[in-house]
Motif scaffolding. Structure first.
Motif, PDB file in Angstrom:
ATOM      1  N   ALA A   1       0.741  -1.221   0.039  1.00  0.00           N
ATOM      2  CA  ALA A   1       0.014   0.165   0.177  1.00  0.00           C
ATOM      3  C   ALA A   1       0.961   1.287  -0.039  1.00  0.00           C
ATOM      4  CB  ALA A   1      -0.885  -0.019   1.250  1.00  0.00           C
ATOM      5  N   ARG A   2       0.237   2.562  -0.157  1.00  0.00           N
ATOM      6  CA  ARG A   2       0.953   3.752  -0.221  1.00  0.00           C
ATOM      7  C   ARG A   2       1.967   3.630   0.774  1.00  0.00           C
ATOM      8  NH1 ARG A   2      -1.614   7.033   3.796  1.00  0.00           N
ATOM      9  NH2 ARG A   2      -3.475   6.357   4.432  1.00  0.00           N
ATOM     10  N   PRO A   3       3.409   4.356   0.659  1.00  0.00           N
ATOM     11  CA  PRO A   3       4.414   4.227   1.663  1.00  0.00           C
ATOM     12  C   PRO A   3       4.114   4.898   2.838  1.00  0.00           C
ATOM     13  CG  PRO A   3       5.165   4.897  -0.604  1.00  0.00           C
ATOM     14  CD  PRO A   3       3.498   4.787  -0.812  1.00  0.00           C
TER      15      PRO A   3
ATOM     16  N   ASP B   1       7.841  -1.285  -1.169  1.00  0.00           N
ATOM     17  CA  ASP B   1       9.006  -1.545  -2.226  1.00  0.00           C
ATOM     18  C   ASP B   1       8.166  -1.731  -3.670  1.00  0.00           C
ATOM     19  OD1 ASP B   1      11.115  -1.639  -3.753  1.00  0.00           O
ATOM     20  OD2 ASP B   1      12.168  -3.181  -2.162  1.00  0.00           O
ATOM     21  N   SER B   2       8.223  -1.142  -4.558  1.00  0.00           N
ATOM     22  CA  SER B   2       7.681  -1.665  -5.871  1.00  0.00           C
ATOM     23  C   SER B   2       8.588  -2.305  -6.664  1.00  0.00           C
ATOM     24  CB  SER B   2       7.329  -0.296  -6.676  1.00  0.00           C
ATOM     25  OG  SER B   2       8.214   0.468  -6.632  1.00  0.00           O
TER      26      SER B   2
ATOM     27  N   LYS C   1      -1.151   5.564  -8.291  1.00  0.00           N
ATOM     28  CA  LYS C   1       0.263   5.412  -8.857  1.00  0.00           C
ATOM     29  C   LYS C   1       1.147   4.554  -8.171  1.00  0.00           C
ATOM     30  CE  LYS C   1       1.028   9.999 -10.786  1.00  0.00           C
ATOM     31  NZ  LYS C   1       1.889  11.204 -10.870  1.00  0.00           N
ATOM     32  N   GLU C   2       1.212   4.263  -6.638  1.00  0.00           N
ATOM     33  CA  GLU C   2       1.896   3.487  -6.229  1.00  0.00           C
ATOM     34  C   GLU C   2       1.376   2.021  -6.266  1.00  0.00           C
ATOM     35  OE1 GLU C   2       2.161   7.166  -3.293  1.00  0.00           O
ATOM     36  OE2 GLU C   2       0.626   6.096  -4.601  1.00  0.00           O
ATOM     37  N   SER C   3       0.151   1.774  -6.230  1.00  0.00           N
ATOM     38  CA  SER C   3      -0.770   0.594  -6.437  1.00  0.00           C
ATOM     39  C   SER C   3      -0.216  -0.043  -7.742  1.00  0.00           C
ATOM     40  CB  SER C   3      -2.044   0.707  -6.047  1.00  0.00           C
ATOM     41  OG  SER C   3      -2.275   0.925  -4.885  1.00  0.00           O
ATOM     42  N   TYR C   4      -0.366   0.788  -8.685  1.00  0.00           N
ATOM     43  CA  TYR C   4       0.236   0.446 -10.278  1.00  0.00           C
ATOM     44  C   TYR C   4       1.447  -0.374 -10.092  1.00  0.00           C
ATOM     45  CZ  TYR C   4       0.011   0.319 -15.247  1.00  0.00           C
ATOM     46  OH  TYR C   4       0.215   0.076 -16.491  1.00  0.00           O
ATOM     47  N   MET C   5       2.304   0.426  -9.584  1.00  0.00           N
ATOM     48  CA  MET C   5       3.758  -0.140  -9.642  1.00  0.00           C
ATOM     49  C   MET C   5       3.843  -1.468  -8.741  1.00  0.00           C
ATOM     50  SD  MET C   5       5.690   3.715  -8.968  1.00  0.00           S
ATOM     51  CE  MET C   5       7.397   3.136  -8.987  1.00  0.00           C
TER      52      MET C   5
ATOM     53  N   PHE D   1       1.433  -3.467  -8.521  1.00  0.00           N
ATOM     54  CA  PHE D   1       0.919  -4.487  -9.470  1.00  0.00           C
ATOM     55  C   PHE D   1       1.817  -4.816 -10.615  1.00  0.00           C
ATOM     56  CE2 PHE D   1      -1.387  -5.251 -13.461  1.00  0.00           C
ATOM     57  CZ  PHE D   1      -2.412  -6.377 -13.065  1.00  0.00           C
ATOM     58  N   CYS D   2       2.358  -4.181 -11.393  1.00  0.00           N
ATOM     59  CA  CYS D   2       3.391  -4.252 -12.329  1.00  0.00           C
ATOM     60  C   CYS D   2       4.592  -5.238 -11.848  1.00  0.00           C
ATOM     61  CB  CYS D   2       3.818  -3.058 -13.097  1.00  0.00           C
ATOM     62  SG  CYS D   2       2.638  -2.116 -13.941  1.00  0.00           S
ATOM     63  N   ASN D   3       4.881  -5.101 -10.658  1.00  0.00           N
ATOM     64  CA  ASN D   3       6.199  -5.617 -10.156  1.00  0.00           C
ATOM     65  C   ASN D   3       5.781  -7.191  -9.948  1.00  0.00           C
ATOM     66  OD1 ASN D   3       9.113  -6.179  -8.998  1.00  0.00           O
ATOM     67  ND2 ASN D   3       7.811  -6.292  -7.068  1.00  0.00           N
ATOM     68  N   ALA D   4       4.570  -7.356  -9.346  1.00  0.00           N
ATOM     69  CA  ALA D   4       3.866  -8.646  -9.025  1.00  0.00           C
ATOM     70  C   ALA D   4       3.522  -9.452 -10.200  1.00  0.00           C
ATOM     71  CB  ALA D   4       2.637  -8.733  -7.781  1.00  0.00           C
ATOM     72  N   GLN D   5       3.082  -8.654 -11.089  1.00  0.00           N
ATOM     73  CA  GLN D   5       2.676  -9.572 -12.400  1.00  0.00           C
ATOM     74  C   GLN D   5       3.796  -9.857 -13.161  1.00  0.00           C
ATOM     75  OE1 GLN D   5       1.050  -7.296 -15.770  1.00  0.00           O
ATOM     76  NE2 GLN D   5      -0.977  -8.447 -15.343  1.00  0.00           N
ATOM     77  N   LYS D   6       4.856  -9.123 -13.076  1.00  0.00           N
ATOM     78  CA  LYS D   6       5.971  -9.384 -13.878  1.00  0.00           C
ATOM     79  C   LYS D   6       6.823 -10.565 -13.279  1.00  0.00           C
ATOM     80  CE  LYS D   6       9.656  -6.880 -13.029  1.00  0.00           C
ATOM     81  NZ  LYS D   6      10.526  -5.842 -13.109  1.00  0.00           N
ATOM     82  N   GLN D   7       6.528 -10.965 -12.234  1.00  0.00           N
ATOM     83  CA  GLN D   7       7.145 -12.122 -11.108  1.00  0.00           C
ATOM     84  C   GLN D   7       6.207 -13.065 -11.091  1.00  0.00           C
ATOM     85  OE1 GLN D   7       9.536 -11.354  -7.745  1.00  0.00           O
ATOM     86  NE2 GLN D   7       9.024  -8.903  -8.172  1.00  0.00           N
TER      87      GLN D   7
END
Length: 332
Positions: free
Chosen positions: A7-9, A41-42, A61-65, A67-73
């Motif tokens: 979640a947001r920092p 940590d995104s 913005k943070e949630s999108y980052m 998401f992209c990190n988890a999806q990439k992995q």
């Protein structure tokens, strides 16, 4: 099971409803044997986790980052959107910012998360309906309501009265961050017209707005209360009013109602799914609706809503629903 919360920092530094939802969910899951970690940590290596649970797409913005990190992995993702369209609030009279344009510009990012996560965990069916209206494609979902601390059951006024003996016997309480979206200025004005004393609790998010509130002689600000003292404050009040522009459904309304306080709630968002006909509803900036609700609250019984909330919405119950949702996700 090992779960990562993201979640947001500033979720602890600037607490709001998403803070309570995240912390309470985590505590409940840990009591059920789930290993829960938090990271903002995104770029984190999420390999050790069974799934990633992301909270809040309002600040996207943070949630999108995350998401992209988890999806990439190739990690399974659960998403608590905590979503309600803010159009009426952002278009309100006197608001000349470009906030609505910024909100709309970010909608494609929200759409991707809502579409491509593996499981949506809205706080109500009403929230899910709004998501389906705003986004053409949505992932499967399981409603996971908000709740209140189990320890609030049986709350009594004594502790609050001992600590704050100068507060009048009869008062209206509003526990929420001090900001225009929570609409405390309107509550203060109508309460002053009716000769009612208002106690405000919560962090100050907007200093100029707080200064305007401080000009009301009938308003007393006590800062942020927690735990047993907060529960005692709820049980001391004649009514708890949350006149926000929208809520999903308002954590402090659930907490107050569970403590045996009459609830006055905005009618915007999902409160009616939780409180049904057992709360008093107001429409933002409809003076007569707030005036009537405040007057009725002094004769209304809090008992039906208290019993309803205590039966269905303790965080211990919500944690079990969350765990069941995780288990179904991991079986997919």
């Amino acid at each position: 099971m090992k779960v990562l919360f993201q979640a947001r920092p500033d979720i602890m530094k600037n607490p709001a409803g998403d803070t309570v939802q995240l912390v309470s969910t985590g505590q409940g899951l840990k009591s059920l044997g789930v290993e829960v970690h938090f990271s903002a940590d995104s770029n984190l290596d999420v390999t050790p986790y069974d799934l990633v649970h992301i909270f809040n797409i309002t600040r996207i913005k943070e949630s999108y980052m995350f998401f992209c990190n988890a999806q990439k992995q190739q990690k399974k993702i659960a998403l608590s959107p905590i979503y309600w369209p803010p159009n009426a609030f952002l278009n309100r009279e006197g608001n000349h910012s470009n906030a609505l344009a910024v909100w709309k510009h970010m909608q494609p990012m929200r759409a991707r998360l809502v579409r491509e996560c593996q499981l949506l965990l809205p706080n109500s069916e009403m929230e899910m309906n709004v998501l389906q209206q705003d986004f053409p494609e949505t992932a499967s979902h399981q409603v996971v309501p908000n709740g209140f601390p189990d320890s609030f059951i049986g709350a009594a006024p004594d502790l609050f009265r001992e600590q704050f003996p100068d507060i009048p016997e009869e008062f209206v309480l509003c526990a929420a961050r001090i900001s225009p979206r929570k609409n405390q200025h309107w509550l203060a004005r109508i309460s002053q017209e009716l000769g009612l004393f208002v106690v405000l609790l919560g962090p100050v998010n907007d200093r100029a707005y707080f200064q305007d509130l401080s000009s009301f002689s009938n308003v007393h600000y006590l800062g942020t209360l927690q735990g047993k003292l907060l529960a005692s404050a709820y049980s001391s009040a004649k009514a708890h009013a949350l006149p926000s522009w929208f809520e999903t459904p308002g954590l402090s309304s659930i907490e107050a109602g569970a403590c045996g306080t009459v609830v006055i709630s905005t009618d915007q968002g999902s409160p009616k799914e939780y409180f049904q006909d057992m709360a008093l509803y107001i429409r933002p900036l409809d003076d007569q609706s707030l005036r009537s609700a405040l007057e009725q609250s002094f004769q209304a019984s809090p008992q039906p809503l208290m019993h309803h909330l205590q039966q269905h919405y303790p965080w211990s119950n919500i944690s079990k629903i969350t765990l069941e949702a995780y288990q179904s996700l991991l079986l997919q």
